[in-house]
Design an enzyme around this catalytic site. Structure first.
Site, PDB file in Angstrom:
ATOM      1  N   ASP A 136       0.838  -1.205   0.000  1.00  0.00           N
ATOM      2  CA  ASP A 136       0.000   0.000   0.000  1.00  0.00           C
ATOM      3  C   ASP A 136       0.874   1.258   0.000  1.00  0.00           C
ATOM      4  OD1 ASP A 136      -2.263   1.512   0.056  1.00  0.00           O
ATOM      5  OD2 ASP A 136      -2.787   1.092   2.136  1.00  0.00           O
TER       6      ASP A 136
ATOM      7  N   ASN B 204     -10.533  -2.851  -6.261  1.00  0.00           N
ATOM      8  CA  ASN B 204      -9.748  -1.920  -7.102  1.00  0.00           C
ATOM      9  C   ASN B 204     -10.393  -1.681  -8.471  1.00  0.00           C
ATOM     10  OD1 ASN B 204      -6.464  -2.965  -5.886  1.00  0.00           O
ATOM     11  ND2 ASN B 204      -7.789  -1.312  -5.166  1.00  0.00           N
TER      12      ASN B 204
HETATM   13  C1  FPP Z   1      -1.891   0.371  -3.199  1.00  0.00           C
HETATM   14  O1  FPP Z   1      -1.461   1.685  -3.352  1.00  0.00           O
HETATM   15  C2  FPP Z   1      -1.406  -0.476  -4.266  1.00  0.00           C
HETATM   16  C3  FPP Z   1      -2.187  -1.025  -5.237  1.00  0.00           C
HETATM   17  C4  FPP Z   1      -3.639  -0.793  -5.328  1.00  0.00           C
HETATM   18  C5  FPP Z   1      -1.641  -1.904  -6.274  1.00  0.00           C
HETATM   19  C6  FPP Z   1      -0.317  -2.559  -6.041  1.00  0.00           C
HETATM   20  C7  FPP Z   1       0.366  -2.657  -7.343  1.00  0.00           C
HETATM   21  C8  FPP Z   1       1.695  -2.577  -7.569  1.00  0.00           C
HETATM   22  C9  FPP Z   1       2.674  -2.529  -6.494  1.00  0.00           C
HETATM   23  C10 FPP Z   1       2.242  -2.511  -8.968  1.00  0.00           C
HETATM   24  C11 FPP Z   1       1.889  -3.614  -9.907  1.00  0.00           C
HETATM   25  C12 FPP Z   1       2.165  -4.967  -9.375  1.00  0.00           C
HETATM   26  C13 FPP Z   1       2.858  -5.952 -10.023  1.00  0.00           C
HETATM   27  C14 FPP Z   1       2.900  -7.329  -9.448  1.00  0.00           C
HETATM   28  C15 FPP Z   1       3.598  -5.727 -11.271  1.00  0.00           C
HETATM   29  P1  FPP Z   1      -2.556   2.828  -3.407  1.00  0.00           P
HETATM   30  O2  FPP Z   1      -2.754   3.189  -4.827  1.00  0.00           O
HETATM   31  O3  FPP Z   1      -3.791   2.397  -2.689  1.00  0.00           O
HETATM   32  O4  FPP Z   1      -1.824   3.972  -2.625  1.00  0.00           O
HETATM   33  P2  FPP Z   1      -2.469   5.100  -1.713  1.00  0.00           P
HETATM   34  O5  FPP Z   1      -3.202   4.406  -0.595  1.00  0.00           O
HETATM   35  O6  FPP Z   1      -1.293   5.868  -1.238  1.00  0.00           O
HETATM   36  O7  FPP Z   1      -3.388   5.884  -2.599  1.00  0.00           O
END
Ligand code: FPP
Length: 236
Positions: free
Chosen positions: A16, A64
Site C-alpha cells: 500500500d 480496485n
Molecule cells: C496500493 O497503493 C497499491 C495497489 C492498489 C496496487 C499494487 C500494485 C503494484 C505494487 C504494482 C503492480 C504490481 C505488479 C505485481 C507488477 P494505493 O494506490 O492504494 O496507494 P495510496 O493508498 O497511497 O493511494
C-alpha cells in the site's frame, strides 16, 4: 544458548502507499504504481534469496475495479508487462508463479499469459511467487462454499465431510501453507479483504513505509522481529 526462531515459510504483503508516494513528489499516481512494480521485482528476488518458500503479493483487489478507469488501465498495463517480460528473470531465479483471484474479470490476454507463466514455471523449485490479482477474500470463501454445495448436491460428498481441511482445499490457495507473516505498508492497519481465511494465525506487521520505498533491509528487520514473536495458536 541460541534463541529458537519461528519458522518462516510464507510471507504475504499488502503493498500500500503507491498513490501517496507519487503525491508527495507531485507525480501522477501512475508513477507510484510504476515504482511499486519495480519494488515487486526486487523484493521477490530478495525473498527468494532468503529461502522464503511462498511470497503472496496483493497486486489488485476486487474492490480496485472501482478506481477511475485510467488508474485501472495503468495497473493492468503494469501487470501485463510484468507477466510478459519477466519470464527469463523468474527462470534464472528458479521462481514459480501462481496467480489467485477472479480470472473471469481479467482481459483474455492477461488470463492466457497467466496460464502460460504458471505452466512454464511449474517445474521451478525455488520460491512460489503468488500474485493476488482481482482477488477478494470474501469472493474466495463464497466460491469455496459454492463448490462444496455443488458437490453435496451431486452426491459426491456429504455434509459431514466438510471440515477445515476440506474447506481450505476449496480455496485458491489450496496447496499452499497459510501465511506466517502478513505485512502491510503505508501505515494503514487493515486487512482489506486479503486472505481472510488464511491469515487466521498470521503474525501481523504494519510498516509506515510507503510501498515504493520498501527495501530488502526493512524486510530483514521485519523477519528478525517475526523471529522473536511468540506464536501460540490459541494455546497457553
Ligand atoms: C496500493 O497503493 C497499491 C495497489 C492498489 C496496487 C499494487 C500494485 C503494484 C505494487 C504494482 C503492480 C504490481 C505488479 C505485481 C507488477 P494505493 O494506490 O492504494 O496507494 P495510496 O493508498 O497511497 O493511494
Amino acid at each position: 544458548m541460541s534463541e529458537k526462531k519461528n519458522s518462516l515459510e510464507h510471507i504475504a504483503i499488502i503493498m500500500d502507499g503507491n498513490g501517496r508516494w507519487a503525491q508527495k513528489r507531485n507525480l501522477p499516481r501512475a508513477a507510484g504504481h510504476k515504482k511499486g512494480a519495480e519494488v515487486v521485482k526486487e523484493i521477490a528476488q530478495e525473498a527468494n534469496k532468503r529461502g522464503i518458500k511462498f511470497l503472496t503479493l496483493y497486486a489488485f483487489s476486487t474492490e480496485n475495479w472501482n478506481r477511475p478507469k485510467d488508474e485501472v488501465d495503468t495497473l493492468m498495463g503494469l501487470l501485463r508487462q510484468y507477466l510478459k517480460s519477466d519470464f527469463s528473470e523468474l527462470q534464472k531465479n528458479n521462481i514459480r508463479i501462481r496467480v489467485i483471484g477472479e480470472r473471469n474479470m481479467l482481459d483474455k490476454d492477461i488470463v492466457a499469459q497467466i496460464a502460460k507463466l504458471e505452466n512454464d514455471t511449474e517445474q521451478n523449485t525455488g520460491m512460489v511467487l503468488c500474485l493476488a490479482i482481482s482477488y477478494g477474500g470474501r469472493h474466495e470463501i463464497v466460491n469455496a462454499a459454492k463448490k462444496i454445495a455443488a458437490l453435496v448436491k451431486k452426491g459426491d460428498m456429504s455434509e459431514s465431510d466438510v471440515d477445515i481441511k476440506l474447506f481450505s482445499d476449496m480455496l485458491y490457495t489450496q496447496d499452499m501453507p497459510d501465511p506466517d507473516l502478513l505485512i502491510r505498508t503505508s501505515g494503514e492497519q487493515r486487512i482489506s479483504n486479503f486472505l481472510l481465511w488464511q491469515v487466521a494465525y498470521a503474525e501481523l506487521f504494519f510498516s509506515s513505509t510507503l510501498w515504493p520505498d520498501f527495501t530488502a533491509q526493512e524486510l530483514d528487520e521485519i523477519i528478525e522481529n517475526f523471529g522473536s514473536r511468540e506464536r501460540r495458536y490459541g494455546k497457553v
